[in-house]
Design a protein around this motif. Sequence first.
Motif: not given
Ligand SMILES: C[S@@+](CC[C@H](N)C(=O)[O-])C[C@H]1O[C@@H](n2cnc3c(N)ncnc32)[C@H](O)[C@@H]1O
Length: 230
Positions: A12, A14, A16, A21, A41, A62-63, A132, A148
């Motif tokens: 997802v 998200s 927040r 946070y 991310p 974040d990608p 990552l 997170g």
């Molecule tokens: C659930 S959100 C979390 C965002 C924020 N950290 C939070 O806690 O609300 C997950 C995020 O991970 C990102 N994501 C997906 N694959 C990733 C990767 N390999 N490295 C970094 N971020 C990634 C997605 O684009 C998305 O925005």
Amino acid sequence: MRLNPRGIGEVVVSSRPYEEYLAMFGLTEADVLSGPVLDCPGGAGGFAAGVRTRGGTVVSADPVYAQDAPAIVGAARAGLERGLAYLERNRDSYVWTWFRDVEDLVARRREGLEAFAADFRGADARHVAASLPHLPFAEGAFRLALSGYLLFTYPDHFDLAWHRDALDELTRVAGEVRVYPLIDTAYERYPALDELRRGLDARGHPSEVRRVEYAFQRGADEVLVVAARG
Ligand SMILES: C[S@@+](CC[C@H](N)C(=O)[O-])C[C@H]1O[C@@H](n2cnc3c(N)ncnc32)[C@H](O)[C@@H]1O
């Protein structure tokens, strides 16, 4: 990607807000304002905007930042809808102490998204499109890295080796790393957490699991704190 991943399914995007946070990572405002912070991310949330507004320094990675603002905002809105539908199907797995009710949750997610949208100017030095376990930052570039709702949250998408590499990469670029939550979206604790922590310890990065006041998903009341340069 698997066709039928457990829990909520696909990752997802998200939104927040800043205060949530701080609570979920067990941080004070002084903690996030006292040095460069990496949020990876970053998603479409308001944390980075909140830090900047208060005079702090933060980089979000974040990608999703490879996309333009309308696409990211659209993805976050879709993510919120998917999250609400999932919550509705799993009502007993949530505790309503941080949020008063669903309306309060929605209002705070929208607040986070609005803060993000006002702050995001496309991929730049503040919003870095990166995934990552490979981050384009120098060793020790950040005092603190926050991660997170990615590690441990989506075990069907990211295997154990990925988790090990992601933690190594976060510890490479920051002096302290915090990861939240330690359960996945099916509310189960990441089974190889202790194994990962033993590996970190062997590579010179002691860690601890700390209780946090914040709770929303039942069982998501702990944060992993890794001393990256122990
Ligand atoms: C659930 S959100 C979390 C965002 C924020 N950290 C939070 O806690 O609300 C997950 C995020 O991970 C990102 N994501 C997906 N694959 C990733 C990767 N390999 N490295 C970094 N971020 C990634 C997605 O684009 C998305 O925005």
